[in-house]
Design an enzyme around this catalytic site. Structure first.
Site, PDB file in Angstrom:
ATOM      1  CG  ASN A   1      -1.952   1.028   1.233  1.00 39.79           C
ATOM      2  OD1 ASN A   1      -1.935   1.933   0.388  1.00 39.79           O
ATOM      3  ND2 ASN A   1      -2.876   0.958   2.170  1.00 39.79           N
TER       4      ASN A   1
ATOM      5  NE  ARG B   1      -6.455   0.732  -0.231  1.00 37.55           N
ATOM      6  CZ  ARG B   1      -6.619   1.828   0.495  1.00 37.55           C
ATOM      7  NH1 ARG B   1      -5.613   2.330   1.174  1.00 37.55           N
ATOM      8  NH2 ARG B   1      -7.787   2.412   0.558  1.00 37.55           N
TER       9      ARG B   1
ATOM     10  CG  HIS C   1     -13.436   1.775   2.915  1.00 35.23           C
ATOM     11  ND1 HIS C   1     -14.237   2.714   3.506  1.00 35.23           N
ATOM     12  CD2 HIS C   1     -12.175   2.112   3.261  1.00 35.23           C
ATOM     13  CE1 HIS C   1     -13.503   3.579   4.173  1.00 35.23           C
ATOM     14  NE2 HIS C   1     -12.240   3.233   4.036  1.00 35.23           N
TER      15      HIS C   1
ATOM     16  NE  ARG D   1     -11.452  11.503   4.078  1.00 35.07           N
ATOM     17  CZ  ARG D   1     -11.148  10.208   3.969  1.00 35.07           C
ATOM     18  NH1 ARG D   1     -12.075   9.287   4.166  1.00 35.07           N
ATOM     19  NH2 ARG D   1      -9.942   9.833   3.623  1.00 35.07           N
TER      20      ARG D   1
ATOM     21  CD  GLU E   1      -8.967  -2.416   3.983  1.00 32.14           C
ATOM     22  OE1 GLU E   1      -8.651  -2.028   5.114  1.00 32.14           O
ATOM     23  OE2 GLU E   1      -9.277  -1.650   3.070  1.00 32.14           O
TER      24      GLU E   1
END
Ligand code: ADP
Length: 401
Positions: A7, A94, A183, A243, A388
């Site tokens: 990642n 990713r 996601h 956020r 993940e």
């Protein structure tokens, strides 16, 4: 077979070396401050069943050097877990944005790289860094097959009535403005884990991924994503660590026109200073839950707002799916914060969702899927640890084996 999962951020590289047959993590780590002063790598590995760790300060002028240092750590006499770097036959990257056309895991070709580049305007922070990671990995591991797994791919089954915004069509056709969702790797992974655990292959589920970023997904009986709460970008939907999630877009015009704020400032406020941080003063749910239990009124409001939003989407997605078999909590907050699950499931009797509060508390931090619904709940409530990296490794394995 070992797969290296990557990642890549603009100045960081997160990696895990995973054995896809066992699902075990042989080694993992994080290289930080690449291209800056004070770059370092935190590397951990398992040897004879023991967890070992080493932090090194090392100059990392670019991602290729970082890959070389990481691959040395993976084969080194002390820190290593494989005999030679050529043993890494495949690397799974990713990539955040695959746009409309990349709906599947892909082996990297020049065409795929071009597509990732063309999608930079849609993911200006992530796609350039992901591409840097791919280019560097190609140089450092020339014999490995490079594979990309897109965060958006799982959502390609969302129907047009759900992914379009009601703005003039040209913005969709010419400018690619639509909801993409993110996601995807996590929503897919926890859904499949839940199907296996419940031994049910026509599960209708609502997956609730609550990490620093947060999103929900409605998944139909065929295992397809049909709605998700993030949209064109990752700012939509749930309240997150920093956020705002959904807000009325007129607030942005008001801030710009009446308050003379620059677009850059507004972007910064909505992405970096809002959410839990904006309401309760911390973006770490552990701090906010402690404050909640101490009776802090900002923290109480924060939890009320955070879970109210989740409930709103549970209701909406139950309607979209025409009923739901299970709701699934996952990621940092979903797996570890009993309070969030308790408040999100409160007063949902009308939808057949009843939490067992004792099970919710006692089964916190699970390593495997667990059930936390009450006996008389029509809908199952699961907590499923996400992974993940393992999902990326498995998808990479699927295309290279
Ligand atoms: P990401 O991968 O998006 O960076 P994570 O899935 O690791 O995020 O989740 C990070 C969030 O999980 C943080 O808000 C953190 O406070 C929360 N978290 C982690 N452990 C706990 C815990 N024991 N209790 C409550 N929240 C937790």
């Amino acid at each position: 077979m070992e797969i290296l999962v990557i990642n890549a951020g603009s100045s960081s590289l997160k990696y895990q070396l995973i054995n896809v047959e066992t699902g075990g993590v042989l080694a993992k780590g994080l290289a930080e401050r690449i291209g800056m002063d004070g770059s370092n790598i935190n590397h951990s590995w398992t040897k004879d069943g023991n967890e070992c760790q080493k932090s090194i300060t090392v100059e990392l002028p670019d991602h290729t050097v970082a890959f070389n240092v990481i691959s040395n750590l993976l084969v080194d006499g002390e820190t290593g877990v494989i005999p030679k770097r050529e043993d890494i036959k495949a690397i799974g990257h990713r990539v955040v944005h695959g746009g409309e056309h990349y709906t599947q895991t892909q082996i990297v070709t020049s065409e795929v790289k071009k597509a990732i580049e063309e999608l930079i305007p849609l993911a200006p922070l992530h796609n350039p860094a992901n591409l840097t990671g791919i280019n560097a990995a190609e140089k450092a591991f020339p014999n490995a097959i490079q594979v990309v797994v897109f965060d958006t791919a799982f959502h390609h089954t969302i129907p047009e009535k759900a992914f379009r915004y009601a703005i003039p069509e040209q913005f969709y056709r010419e400018d690619r403005i639509r909801a993409y969702g993110f996601h995807g790797t996590s929503h897919k992974y926890v859904y499949e884990q839940a199907s296996k655990y419940l031994n049910k292959n026509d599960l209708k589920a609502i997956t609730i991924h609550l990490g620093n970023g947060a999103s929900m997904c409605a998944i139909n009986e065929k295992g397809q994503s049909v709605e998700t709460s993030m949209g064109f970008g990752p700012l939509a939907g749930l309240i997150m660590g920093t956020r705002s999630g959904d807000i009325d877009p007129s607030i942005i015009f008001h801030m710009a026109e009446e308050m003379n704020m620059s677009l850059e400032d507004i972007k910064n406020i909505l992405n970096k200073q809002s959410g839990m941080l904006g309401i309760a003063g911390s973006n770490d749910a552990r701090d906010v839950s402690k404050l909640y239990h101490d009776g802090d009124k900002h923290a109480i409001l924060c939890y009320e707002m955070y879970t109210h939003r989740i409930k709103k989407y549970i209701g909406a997605y139950t309607a979209i799916l025409n009923g739901v078999d299970t709701i699934i909590f996952t990621a940092g907050i979903g797996e570890n914060d009993a309070l969030t699950r308790q408040l999100s499931c409160r007063d949902l009797l009308a939808l057949g969702i009843i939490l067992d509060e004792a099970a919710n508390t006692s089964k916190n931090h699970p390593k495997q899927p667990v059930e936390i619904q009450a006996e008389n709940s029509r809908v199952k409530i699961l907590v499923v640890p996400t992974n993940e990296e393992l999902e990326i490794a498995l998808q990479t394995w699927e295309v290279v084996k």
